[in-house]
Design a protein around this motif. Structure first.
Motif, PDB file in Angstrom:
ATOM      1  N   GLY A 137     137.044 -35.689  68.295  1.00 12.19           N
ATOM      2  CA  GLY A 137     136.081 -36.352  67.429  1.00 12.19           C
ATOM      3  C   GLY A 137     135.179 -37.311  68.166  1.00 12.19           C
ATOM      4  N   HIS A 138     135.612 -37.795  69.339  1.00 10.68           N
ATOM      5  CA  HIS A 138     134.756 -38.686  70.128  1.00 10.68           C
ATOM      6  C   HIS A 138     133.513 -37.968  70.653  1.00 10.68           C
ATOM      7  N   PRO A 178     129.858 -38.066  66.966  1.00 16.14           N
ATOM      8  CA  PRO A 178     129.915 -39.210  66.050  1.00 16.14           C
ATOM      9  C   PRO A 178     129.788 -38.775  64.599  1.00 16.14           C
ATOM     10  N   GLU A 179     130.437 -39.538  63.735  1.00 11.49           N
ATOM     11  CA  GLU A 179     130.416 -39.221  62.317  1.00 11.49           C
ATOM     12  C   GLU A 179     129.019 -39.441  61.734  1.00 11.49           C
ATOM     13  N   GLY A 180     128.605 -38.540  60.856  1.00  9.24           N
ATOM     14  CA  GLY A 180     127.300 -38.654  60.206  1.00  9.24           C
ATOM     15  C   GLY A 180     126.148 -38.126  61.027  1.00  9.24           C
ATOM     16  N   THR A 181     126.432 -37.334  62.058  1.00  9.45           N
ATOM     17  CA  THR A 181     125.357 -36.789  62.893  1.00  9.45           C
ATOM     18  C   THR A 181     124.596 -35.690  62.138  1.00  9.45           C
TER      19      THR A 181
END
Length: 227
Positions: A127-128, A131-134
């Motif tokens: 997950g690194h 990024p979340e919300g890309t």
């Protein structure tokens, strides 16, 4: 025979024996082993206090799973610090000015942190890279960028240590050469240059300590992401 300023960064040998091997073993003689006695001398007490304080500070941002690395990270810090300090003595060789040695320290330790993350928490480790919300169109580009930044980390560790020590030692040699050249011609300027040389040497002592700490600190931050 004219010698280059960069000859000091070449790995020397004596009677066919590489002196780097001796330089790597020598620092361990500076730290005496713990005594089984209840009462020890002041040197052992000061050494134990410093190691305990440093270990506590180093493990402060780490999770409990990363505390297993305490002995390794503390030993690495003392090892690099000793090599850096020994290199400031006259007629000595500094192994940490060699990129090959620094990369040999950085790559396996960085790879160990990555493998720990892939084994213990593969979803978080992968997950690194994203990024979340890309936004959807940027996902392939960000994955490539984050992957490159991940593989650049060990290179940054090794190059940072090598570049800082090499630049400092080269600057000390340049100013020292200027002092010897100016001494018979302009004694006043030579004295002022010698004062600058002393101040620069004190600065290099601080750099030797800081760079050893930064190397281990960044490694602990990489570990924090994977435990």
């Amino acid at each position: 025979m004219a010698l280059s300023f960069f000859d000091q960064f070449m790995s020397p040998s004596f009677l066919g024996i590489p002196l780097m091997a001796i330089a790597l073993v020598l620092p361990w003689t500076f730290y005496p082993e713990a005594s089984p006695q209840w009462v020890t001398n002041r040197y052992m007490t000061l050494q134990g206090w410093f190691i305990n304080r440093f270990t506590q500070q180093l493990l402060l941002p780490l999770n409990v799973g990363g505390h297993k690395w305490a002995m390794l990270l503390t030993s690495l810090m003392l090892f690099i610090f000793s090599l850096n300090m020994m290199g400031l003595l006259p007629y000595t060789f500094t192994p940490t000015t060699q990129l090959s040695l620094n990369m040999a320290l950085a790559v396996p330790l960085w790879l160990a942190t990555v493998l720990i993350g892939m084994r213990n928490q593969p979803t978080v480790a992968l997950g690194h890279l994203l990024p979340e919300g890309t936004p959807g169109p940027l996902i392939p580009v960000l994955i490539v960028i984050e992957t490159l930044s991940l593989f650049i980390r060990p290179l940054a560790l090794g190059v940072r240590l090598t570049a800082n020590l090499t630049a400092g030692h080269l600057l000390i040699q340049l100013i020292a050469t200027a002092v010897f050249v100016l001494a018979p011609l302009m004694p006043t300027v030579a004295i002022l240059t010698a004062i600058v040389l002393v101040l620069l040497t004190i600065l290099e002592v601080a750099v030797a300590m800081i760079q050893a700490y930064v190397f281990v600190l960044l490694l602990s931050l990489y570990l924090q992401e994977n435990v």
